[in-house]
Design a protein around this motif. Structure first.
Motif, PDB file in Angstrom:
ATOM      1  N   MET A   1      59.929  21.986  37.168  1.00  0.00           N
ATOM      2  CA  MET A   1      58.203  22.167  36.419  1.00  0.00           C
ATOM      3  C   MET A   1      57.895  23.644  37.342  1.00  0.00           C
ATOM      4  O   MET A   1      58.738  24.022  38.823  1.00  0.00           O
ATOM      5  N   THR A   2      57.838  25.057  37.181  1.00  0.00           N
ATOM      6  CA  THR A   2      56.803  26.308  37.855  1.00  0.00           C
ATOM      7  C   THR A   2      56.213  25.615  39.393  1.00  0.00           C
ATOM      8  O   THR A   2      55.084  25.488  38.789  1.00  0.00           O
ATOM      9  N   LYS A   3      57.082  26.294  40.390  1.00  0.00           N
ATOM     10  CA  LYS A   3      55.780  26.115  41.313  1.00  0.00           C
ATOM     11  C   LYS A   3      54.969  27.315  41.621  1.00  0.00           C
ATOM     12  O   LYS A   3      56.422  28.756  42.099  1.00  0.00           O
ATOM     13  N   ILE A   4      54.165  27.089  42.128  1.00  0.00           N
ATOM     14  CA  ILE A   4      53.054  28.600  42.207  1.00  0.00           C
ATOM     15  C   ILE A   4      52.472  28.431  43.041  1.00  0.00           C
ATOM     16  O   ILE A   4      51.991  27.269  44.119  1.00  0.00           O
ATOM     17  N   LEU A   5      52.958  29.645  44.852  1.00  0.00           N
ATOM     18  CA  LEU A   5      52.709  28.843  45.764  1.00  0.00           C
ATOM     19  C   LEU A   5      51.080  29.951  45.906  1.00  0.00           C
ATOM     20  O   LEU A   5      51.243  31.100  46.230  1.00  0.00           O
ATOM     21  N   PHE A   6      49.770  29.287  46.323  1.00  0.00           N
ATOM     22  CA  PHE A   6      48.744  30.345  46.974  1.00  0.00           C
ATOM     23  C   PHE A   6      48.250  29.993  48.481  1.00  0.00           C
ATOM     24  O   PHE A   6      47.534  29.154  48.704  1.00  0.00           O
ATOM     25  N   PRO A   7      48.860  30.733  49.284  1.00  0.00           N
ATOM     26  CA  PRO A   7      47.893  31.299  50.424  1.00  0.00           C
ATOM     27  C   PRO A   7      46.529  31.345  50.519  1.00  0.00           C
ATOM     28  O   PRO A   7      46.574  32.455  49.568  1.00  0.00           O
ATOM     29  N   THR A   8      45.529  30.703  50.977  1.00  0.00           N
ATOM     30  CA  THR A   8      44.211  30.789  50.880  1.00  0.00           C
ATOM     31  C   THR A   8      44.226  30.679  52.574  1.00  0.00           C
ATOM     32  O   THR A   8      44.387  29.624  53.614  1.00  0.00           O
ATOM     33  N   ASP A   9      42.974  31.312  52.836  1.00  0.00           N
ATOM     34  CA  ASP A   9      42.666  31.016  53.825  1.00  0.00           C
ATOM     35  C   ASP A   9      40.638  31.241  53.369  1.00  0.00           C
ATOM     36  O   ASP A   9      40.116  30.563  54.501  1.00  0.00           O
ATOM     37  N   PHE A  10      40.374  30.331  52.370  1.00  0.00           N
ATOM     38  CA  PHE A  10      39.033  30.035  52.466  1.00  0.00           C
ATOM     39  C   PHE A  10      38.146  31.295  52.145  1.00  0.00           C
ATOM     40  O   PHE A  10      37.088  30.821  52.023  1.00  0.00           O
ATOM     41  N   ALA A  25      49.152  29.447  36.624  1.00  0.00           N
ATOM     42  CA  ALA A  25      49.839  28.174  36.135  1.00  0.00           C
ATOM     43  C   ALA A  25      49.984  28.192  34.755  1.00  0.00           C
ATOM     44  O   ALA A  25      50.943  26.981  34.099  1.00  0.00           O
ATOM     45  N   LYS A  26      48.350  27.680  34.556  1.00  0.00           N
ATOM     46  CA  LYS A  26      48.373  27.481  32.623  1.00  0.00           C
ATOM     47  C   LYS A  26      49.335  27.553  31.921  1.00  0.00           C
ATOM     48  O   LYS A  26      49.978  27.257  30.952  1.00  0.00           O
ATOM     49  N   LEU A  27      49.457  29.588  32.316  1.00  0.00           N
ATOM     50  CA  LEU A  27      50.105  29.972  31.309  1.00  0.00           C
ATOM     51  C   LEU A  27      52.017  30.227  31.628  1.00  0.00           C
ATOM     52  O   LEU A  27      52.879  29.510  30.601  1.00  0.00           O
ATOM     53  N   VAL A  28      52.567  29.387  32.420  1.00  0.00           N
ATOM     54  CA  VAL A  28      53.772  29.688  32.879  1.00  0.00           C
ATOM     55  C   VAL A  28      54.073  27.436  32.702  1.00  0.00           C
ATOM     56  O   VAL A  28      55.143  26.682  33.198  1.00  0.00           O
ATOM     57  N   HIS A  29      52.897  26.543  32.781  1.00  0.00           N
ATOM     58  CA  HIS A  29      53.235  25.476  32.920  1.00  0.00           C
ATOM     59  C   HIS A  29      52.922  25.023  33.998  1.00  0.00           C
ATOM     60  O   HIS A  29      54.649  24.284  33.890  1.00  0.00           O
ATOM     61  N   GLY A  30      52.721  25.812  35.415  1.00  0.00           N
ATOM     62  CA  GLY A  30      53.177  25.141  36.794  1.00  0.00           C
ATOM     63  C   GLY A  30      52.404  24.520  36.878  1.00  0.00           C
ATOM     64  O   GLY A  30      50.821  23.725  36.762  1.00  0.00           O
ATOM     65  N   GLU A  31      52.432  24.732  38.742  1.00  0.00           N
ATOM     66  CA  GLU A  31      52.194  23.494  39.448  1.00  0.00           C
ATOM     67  C   GLU A  31      51.852  24.308  40.688  1.00  0.00           C
ATOM     68  O   GLU A  31      52.189  25.426  41.229  1.00  0.00           O
ATOM     69  N   LEU A  32      50.017  24.560  41.247  1.00  0.00           N
ATOM     70  CA  LEU A  32      50.160  25.339  42.434  1.00  0.00           C
ATOM     71  C   LEU A  32      50.675  24.392  43.993  1.00  0.00           C
ATOM     72  O   LEU A  32      49.736  23.190  44.082  1.00  0.00           O
ATOM     73  N   ILE A  33      50.782  24.840  44.958  1.00  0.00           N
ATOM     74  CA  ILE A  33      50.483  24.677  46.122  1.00  0.00           C
ATOM     75  C   ILE A  33      49.921  25.174  46.570  1.00  0.00           C
ATOM     76  O   ILE A  33      50.107  26.502  47.321  1.00  0.00           O
ATOM     77  N   LEU A  34      48.923  24.971  47.877  1.00  0.00           N
ATOM     78  CA  LEU A  34      48.260  25.197  48.446  1.00  0.00           C
ATOM     79  C   LEU A  34      48.405  25.740  49.648  1.00  0.00           C
ATOM     80  O   LEU A  34      48.944  24.432  50.184  1.00  0.00           O
ATOM     81  N   LEU A  35      48.464  26.603  50.194  1.00  0.00           N
ATOM     82  CA  LEU A  35      48.464  26.672  51.870  1.00  0.00           C
ATOM     83  C   LEU A  35      48.503  27.307  52.584  1.00  0.00           C
ATOM     84  O   LEU A  35      47.247  28.507  52.444  1.00  0.00           O
ATOM     85  N   LYS A 177      58.081  36.312  28.494  1.00  0.00           N
ATOM     86  CA  LYS A 177      57.156  35.331  28.523  1.00  0.00           C
ATOM     87  C   LYS A 177      55.544  34.710  28.923  1.00  0.00           C
ATOM     88  O   LYS A 177      55.491  34.365  27.782  1.00  0.00           O
ATOM     89  N   ILE A 178      56.017  35.318  30.054  1.00  0.00           N
ATOM     90  CA  ILE A 178      54.091  34.931  30.075  1.00  0.00           C
ATOM     91  C   ILE A 178      53.410  35.821  28.976  1.00  0.00           C
ATOM     92  O   ILE A 178      52.285  35.382  28.874  1.00  0.00           O
ATOM     93  N   ALA A 179      53.606  36.928  29.099  1.00  0.00           N
ATOM     94  CA  ALA A 179      52.842  38.236  27.497  1.00  0.00           C
ATOM     95  C   ALA A 179      52.559  36.476  26.767  1.00  0.00           C
ATOM     96  O   ALA A 179      51.308  36.395  25.969  1.00  0.00           O
ATOM     97  N   LYS A 180      53.763  36.201  25.660  1.00  0.00           N
ATOM     98  CA  LYS A 180      53.851  35.757  24.707  1.00  0.00           C
ATOM     99  C   LYS A 180      53.325  33.940  24.415  1.00  0.00           C
ATOM    100  O   LYS A 180      51.914  33.946  24.124  1.00  0.00           O
ATOM    101  N   ALA A 181      53.023  33.927  26.135  1.00  0.00           N
ATOM    102  CA  ALA A 181      51.941  32.785  26.631  1.00  0.00           C
ATOM    103  C   ALA A 181      50.514  33.194  26.481  1.00  0.00           C
ATOM    104  O   ALA A 181      49.480  32.039  26.240  1.00  0.00           O
ATOM    105  N   ALA A 182      50.372  33.994  27.010  1.00  0.00           N
ATOM    106  CA  ALA A 182      48.828  34.692  26.944  1.00  0.00           C
ATOM    107  C   ALA A 182      48.428  35.029  25.479  1.00  0.00           C
ATOM    108  O   ALA A 182      47.231  35.678  24.972  1.00  0.00           O
ATOM    109  N   LYS A 183      49.363  35.092  24.148  1.00  0.00           N
ATOM    110  CA  LYS A 183      49.371  36.123  23.198  1.00  0.00           C
ATOM    111  C   LYS A 183      48.867  37.528  23.533  1.00  0.00           C
ATOM    112  O   LYS A 183      47.443  37.819  23.042  1.00  0.00           O
ATOM    113  N   ALA A 184      50.070  37.799  25.073  1.00  0.00           N
ATOM    114  CA  ALA A 184      49.258  39.125  24.988  1.00  0.00           C
ATOM    115  C   ALA A 184      50.179  40.575  24.816  1.00  0.00           C
ATOM    116  O   ALA A 184      51.153  40.318  23.995  1.00  0.00           O
ATOM    117  N   VAL A 185      49.885  42.175  24.595  1.00  0.00           N
ATOM    118  CA  VAL A 185      51.035  42.204  24.180  1.00  0.00           C
ATOM    119  C   VAL A 185      51.744  43.287  25.591  1.00  0.00           C
ATOM    120  O   VAL A 185      50.660  43.081  26.576  1.00  0.00           O
TER     121      VAL A 185
END
Length: 276
Positions: A1-10, A25-35, A177-185
């Motif tokens: 699964m695609t992994k997306i890192l999201f650093p946050t200071d809230f 994450a929804k477009l690439v069928h991924g998961e979020l890792i909050l840091l 690939k991202i564009a196709k998932a989003a139905k974008a051009v």
């Protein structure tokens, strides 16, 4: 699964970027890792070992309490916006933010990093006067930078700046690939200056190669690359701008504090920085 890192200071800036991270994450069928990271203070030698421990324990406990309080809020935001199915995990660590990001990218085999940007007067400074800018120039994975004025919405049009180099093709295929998932051009822009060394044959090759993909090519003659990109973003209603070259000097050339005032802070768009 695609992994997306999201650093946050809230902060509000980070919370705004959180929705973009969920959307990706929804477009690439991924998961979020909050840091979330925090830095322990440097204390002089007047403090004994016990005092050090008491101070450090207090700071660690304070950050842990905040972390426990903020995470449910983010989960609620995800649920309220239809992203409840996105898998999320969390990391709380002490140390320098960029070092923590680099270590997490390596350890978790991260595919994308999503970060919010804010706090400076010009577009370049907004991007590079922050930890986000440092991440873009030092990481080897794509970095999705979200200006605080860029509200999350469906992606219909992705801008892609190119020099028609061979290595650009791989990046474009990933964007498609991202564009196709989003139905974008995807709208590809090449600013043709007097120093450009491409030819009509090269343009035709690219158009032939991607003729069955949701891609349009724009070859615009101009000696003013900065302004041309700005006009392109506006005229073509670009939702996300993708750029490949991440050498700091390249971005300094494009986006300085003299970037036209019409590019107002609240109207800037997310930028997906992809390494060559």
């Amino acid at each position: 699964m695609t992994k997306i890192l999201f650093p946050t200071d809230f902060s509000n800036v980070a919370t705004n970027a959180f929705l973009h991270a969920l959307g990706l994450a929804k477009l690439v069928h991924g998961e979020l890792i909050l840091l979330h990271t925090y830095e322990l203070p440097i204390m002089d030698n007047q403090f004994g070992i016990q005092n050090y421990k008491e101070v450090y324990d207090s700071i660690e406990l304070s950050n842990l309490d905040m972390f426990k309080e903020e995470i449910p809020k983010l989960r609620k935001i995800a649920e309220e916006n239809g992203f409840e199915s996105i898998k999320m995990s969390h990391i709380l660590t002490d140390g320098d933010l960029l070092h923590s990001i680099k270590e997490t990218v390596k350890k978790e085999k991260i595919d994308y990093v999503v970060m919010g940007t804010s706090g400076a007067s010009g577009w370049f400074e907004k991007l590079f006067g922050t930890n986000t800018g440092e991440a873009i120039t030092s990481l080897k994975v794509p970095v999705f930078s979200i200006p605080e004025g860029a509200k999350y919405s469906k992606i219909d049009t992705i801008g892609f700046t190119t020099r028609f180099r061979e290595k650009d093709k791989v990046a474009l295929q990933n964007v498609i690939k991202i564009a196709k998932a989003a139905k974008a051009v995807v709208k590809c822009l090449y600013v043709e200056t007097n120093e450009s060394d491409n030819s009509a044959t090269v343009y035709q090759e690219w158009e032939t190669l991607f003729k069955h993909e949701p891609v349009q090519f724009f070859i615009i003659p101009s000696e003013y690359a900065r302004e041309t990109i700005e006009d392109f973003i506006t005229s073509q209603e670009i939702d996300v701008l993708t750029m490949i070259s991440y050498k700091r000097t390249f971005f300094q050339w494009l986006f300085t504090s003299s970037f036209t005032e019409e590019m107002a802070f609240e109207s800037t768009i997310p930028v997906l920085a992809m390494h060559e």
